[in-house]
Motif scaffolding. Structure first.
Motif, mmCIF file in Angstrom:
data_model
loop_
_atom_site.group_PDB
_atom_site.id
_atom_site.type_symbol
_atom_site.label_atom_id
_atom_site.label_comp_id
_atom_site.label_asym_id
_atom_site.label_seq_id
_atom_site.Cartn_x
_atom_site.Cartn_y
_atom_site.Cartn_z
ATOM 1 N N PHE A 245 0.833 -1.186 0.000
ATOM 2 C CA PHE A 245 0.000 0.000 0.000
ATOM 3 C C PHE A 245 0.878 1.249 0.000
ATOM 4 O O PHE A 245 1.966 1.257 0.594
ATOM 5 N N SER A 249 -2.402 5.911 1.135
ATOM 6 C CA SER A 249 -3.594 5.078 0.957
ATOM 7 C C SER A 249 -4.555 5.238 2.127
ATOM 8 O O SER A 249 -4.138 5.467 3.268
ATOM 9 N N GLU A 254 -9.555 0.504 2.069
ATOM 10 C CA GLU A 254 -9.053 -0.548 1.182
ATOM 11 C C GLU A 254 -9.173 -1.946 1.786
ATOM 12 O O GLU A 254 -9.479 -2.903 1.076
#
Length: 378
Positions: A245, A249, A254
């Motif tokens: 990641f 992020s 996610e």
């Protein structure tokens, strides 16, 4: 007892005080030290650069500093309380020869050390018992190259008990990448009791400690996720990371909350609270660095309602380093070398380190390049 060809002077880098790169002074007229009782003298084959070298130089450990390490990496900090500017919270003595990582050979031994140790290839344990400690269960420790002189010189003194004989096919440069980074990573995994099949998230994953943590976590058969810059994702995936990641992020979006059992954090800063949310109930959060900033905001309800364990990891039991020696002799470690520099180019090497574009360790070679270690950076 001393090797007959030992010189009287050597090259080395003296830190003259807390501040910018100008405080690192390369000299060729330093006296080669003589080992005292229970000490050995090591001809340094290779050393390595660590965050702690930068932090100590700029005095970042002082509570008067609240910024990230890169804010003062090149020039230091104008407002600095030097009385607590070392990682141990004590004032340093200058000049100081830094360098916590060392691979080399014993060339002289002091009283109380077996002469058979002459010629041994050794690694120095970087986190050591205090000089006054009688046993290894002391709650404090010192860093070799901080509270005493270290490896940024052609020769270095060390207590015989902290110089470990190493049997490995790896070059001096590769072995010098092991002590500080790998012992920090192994200590964090040891403290967090990472088990097979567990999912671990590692921040700062492309650096020396981060890449070591990836390798050591995979050795434990854990499932590894990593956080790093986008241009380093391919390198980390090639190391066996399941998912990578970017630093910016939205991890909660996610992967969702309560998705990992262990966090190995080397960065801290604004993302700490999010990392806590990612932990499952009963999860373990181990931290050994704060390069993105030492001050954070944290909802304490997350900590206690989820029964999380928050583990600050500095002092290392001797078994951590002994485990690494065992892994080395089993040929289970493959340290990543990002670049090699002669010791005289330490300022340039630290500038490269501060750019954070590399994966793995930057190596300093006091006697010039060693065979089997690759080309020097241009």
């Amino acid at each position: 007892m001393t090797h007959p060809s030992l010189p009287t002077t050597m090259s080395g880098v003296q830190l003259s005080g807390h501040g910018g790169l100008e405080t690192l002074n390369y000299r060729t007229d330093l006296k080669v030290p003589s080992p005292g009782p229970n000490q050995v003298l090591i001809r340094v084959g290779a050393a390595a650069i660590n965050n702690t070298d930068i932090n100590t130089r700029i005095g970042w450990y002082s509570k008067s500093v609240t910024q990230a390490t890169d804010a003062g990496g090149r020039h230091g900090f104008e407002a600095l309380a030097s009385q607590d500017a070392s990682w141990a919270g004590q004032p340093l003595s200058f000049p100081r020869i830094q360098g916590a990582d060392c691979c080399g050979r014993i060339v002289a031994v002091g009283e109380g050390v077996a002469p058979q140790r002459l010629g041994q290839r050794v690694l120095v344990r970087p986190l050591q018992s205090p000089l006054h400690a009688v046993t290894d269960d002391h709650p404090d420790c010192i860093t070799w190259g901080s509270e005493c002189d270290g490896a940024f010189a052609q020769f270095a003194l060390c207590r015989a008990s902290e110089a470990y004989r190493v049997n490995s096919r790896l070059s001096d440069a590769e072995l010098a990448a092991i002590p500080c980074a790998y012992s920090t990573a192994e200590n964090m995994l040891h403290r967090a009791n990472l088990g097979a099949g567990e999912r671990v998230l590692i921040t700062g994953a492309s650096g020396g400690v981060g890449s070591a943590a990836i390798e050591l976590a995979r050795r434990r058969n854990a499932r590894v996720w990593a956080v790093s810059q986008p241009n380093k994702h391919a390198s980390l995936l090639a190391m066996g990371v399941e998912r990578v990641f970017s630093r910016d992020s939205d991890l909660l979006a996610e992967v969702g909350p309560e998705s990992v059992q262990v966090v190995i954090d080397l960065v801290a800063g604004n993302h700490t609270a999010t990392l806590m949310e990612l932990l499952c109930r009963g999860g373990r959060y181990a931290i050994a660095g704060a390069i993105a900033g030492p001050l954070i905001q944290l909802d304490m309800r997350t900590l206690y309602l989820k029964d999380l364990s928050l583990l600050g990891c500095t002092v290392q039991p001797r078994v951590v380093f002994e485990n690494l020696l065992d892994y080395l002799e089993r040929d289970q470690l493959s340290p990543k070398i990002a670049g090699r520099f002669p010791l005289s180019q330490i300022r340039q090497a630290q500038q490269v380190f501060l750019q954070k574009r590399h994966v793995g360790k930057l190596i300093l070679e006091p006697h010039g390049p060693q065979a089997g270690s690759g080309p020097l950076p241009e």
